[in-house]
Design a protein around this motif. Structure first.
Motif, short mmCIF file in Angstrom:
data_model
loop_
_atom_site.label_atom_id
_atom_site.label_comp_id
_atom_site.label_asym_id
_atom_site.label_seq_id
_atom_site.Cartn_x
_atom_site.Cartn_y
_atom_site.Cartn_z
N VAL A 195 0.83 -1.21 0.00
CA VAL A 195 0.00 0.00 0.00
C VAL A 195 0.87 1.26 0.00
O VAL A 195 0.61 2.22 -0.74
N ALA A 202 2.81 1.75 -3.40
CA ALA A 202 1.88 2.15 -4.45
C ALA A 202 1.53 3.63 -4.34
O ALA A 202 1.45 4.35 -5.35
N ALA A 203 1.33 4.09 -3.11
CA ALA A 203 0.99 5.50 -2.89
C ALA A 203 2.18 6.40 -3.19
O ALA A 203 2.03 7.48 -3.81
N ALA A 207 2.40 6.66 -6.82
CA ALA A 207 1.29 7.45 -7.37
C ALA A 207 1.56 8.95 -7.30
O ALA A 207 1.15 9.71 -8.18
N VAL A 224 -0.45 2.07 7.59
CA VAL A 224 -0.85 1.29 6.41
C VAL A 224 -1.06 -0.18 6.76
O VAL A 224 -0.75 -1.08 5.95
N THR A 267 -6.43 -0.57 6.08
CA THR A 267 -6.69 -0.50 4.65
C THR A 267 -7.87 -1.38 4.23
O THR A 267 -8.65 -1.00 3.36
N THR A 311 -7.73 5.06 3.14
CA THR A 311 -7.90 4.79 1.71
C THR A 311 -6.65 5.24 0.96
O THR A 311 -5.86 6.04 1.47
N PRO A 312 -6.45 4.73 -0.26
CA PRO A 312 -5.30 5.19 -1.05
C PRO A 312 -5.28 6.71 -1.22
O PRO A 312 -4.21 7.34 -1.14
N THR A 313 -6.44 7.31 -1.43
CA THR A 313 -6.50 8.76 -1.61
C THR A 313 -6.07 9.50 -0.36
O THR A 313 -5.32 10.49 -0.43
N LEU A 318 -3.99 8.44 1.96
CA LEU A 318 -2.56 8.28 2.10
C LEU A 318 -1.81 9.14 1.09
O LEU A 318 -0.83 9.83 1.45
N GLU A 319 -2.26 9.12 -0.15
CA GLU A 319 -1.59 9.90 -1.18
C GLU A 319 -1.66 11.39 -0.89
O GLU A 319 -0.68 12.13 -1.13
N THR A 376 -2.66 13.64 -7.88
CA THR A 376 -3.43 12.40 -7.92
C THR A 376 -4.91 12.72 -8.00
O THR A 376 -5.33 13.85 -7.78
#
Length: 271
Positions: free
Chosen positions: A113, A116-117, A120, A237, A242, A248-250, A252-253, A270
């Motif tokens: 996770v 990936a973030a 991104a 994470v 998660t 959520t990915p958003t 974290l990003e 993003t």
């Protein structure tokens, strides 16, 4: 450092022999000339008997899916450039993640996770980290933790956390010329990092700032060779966070991108 295959330094159980103990005070209390020297010293630490026993037991018994692999089975040093402008601080290596691969957040779902973030938002070269020789590169970011050994049940004791603090203080000291922001994943890391920051030359407000996702605190330096540091809180994470959607990915990003921008890094929008 090579973590795959078999070498003459490995024993019949498929794990590496334990490093030579450093006599006297924990080596974390010494000063290091470089991040490389610090990282090498971290991997030789045997200061916490319970953690040493656990990390080596896991490395011998292994998870069924990784029976053919050689586990690292030692403390896991930080990962990322020695002139990083942004730090990401977690909790401790996972038993079958970092304790297996020898690299922070590598080889487990939490790391999946996080990488990936980071990818991104433009701070990692690829979205997946599988092993320590997968050519993963971080751009201006360094990953570390307040505890460098995998603990039973992912729960270090307070004593183990405090004993390991010297490593974090030394790392912060070496990164001080360039570090401008820190993202802390979870309350444990937040509580562990604040005294380390105080010991490394930044003023921690009183009362101490509380952890929360989206928390942001500016820390002023207490030494002339330090710059102000922006501290960001983010839910860990972990699979629990998660899978349940707490993180959520958003979410974290957004935190990573904001911290990266504050640190002067080029981040990618993003969403």
């Amino acid at each position: 450092m090579h973590h795959g295959g078999t070498s003459s330094g490995e024993n019949r159980a498929g794990t590496r022999p334990p490093p030579v103990s450093v006599p006297g005070d924990p080596p974390a209390r010494r000063r290091y000339r470089s991040v490389t020297a610090l990282d090498e010293a971290v991997t030789r630490c045997r200061a916490c008997p319970r953690l040493v026993q656990w990390r080596e037991l896991v490395a011998r018994t292994k998870r069924a899916a990784f029976q053919d692999e050689t586990y690292w089975g030692r403390p896991v040093a930080g990962f990322g450039p020695d002139d990083a402008r942004m730090l990401v601080v977690g909790l401790a290596p996972a038993a079958h993640g970092g304790n297996r691969t020898g690299r922070m957040f590598t080889g487990d779902r939490s790391g999946d996770v996080l990488f990936a973030a980071l990818h991104a938002v433009g701070l990692a070269s690829q979205p997946v980290a599988v092993h320590a020789e997968d050519d993963m590169r971080l751009f201006g970011v360094r990953l570390t933790a307040p505890v460098h050994c995998a603990p039973p049940d992912n729960k270090p004791t307070v004593t183990e956390r405090d004993r390991c603090r010297g490593w974090l203080e030394a790392e912060l000291d070496l990164l001080a010329p360039t570090a401008r922001s820190v993202v802390v994943l979870g309350a444990f890391g937040w509580q562990a990092l604040l005294p380390a920051l105080a010991g490394a030359g930044w003023a921690v407000p009183r009362p101490r700032p509380k952890f929360g996702h989206g928390a942001r605190v500016r820390l002023e330096p207490t030494r002339p060779d330090r710059a102000p540091l922006e501290l960001f809180g983010c839910y860990h994470v972990s699979q629990h966070n998660t899978f349940t959607g707490r993180l959520t990915p958003t979410m974290l990003e957004d935190v990573l991108a904001t911290a990266g921008t504050v640190a002067g890094l080029a981040t990618r929008p993003t969403g």
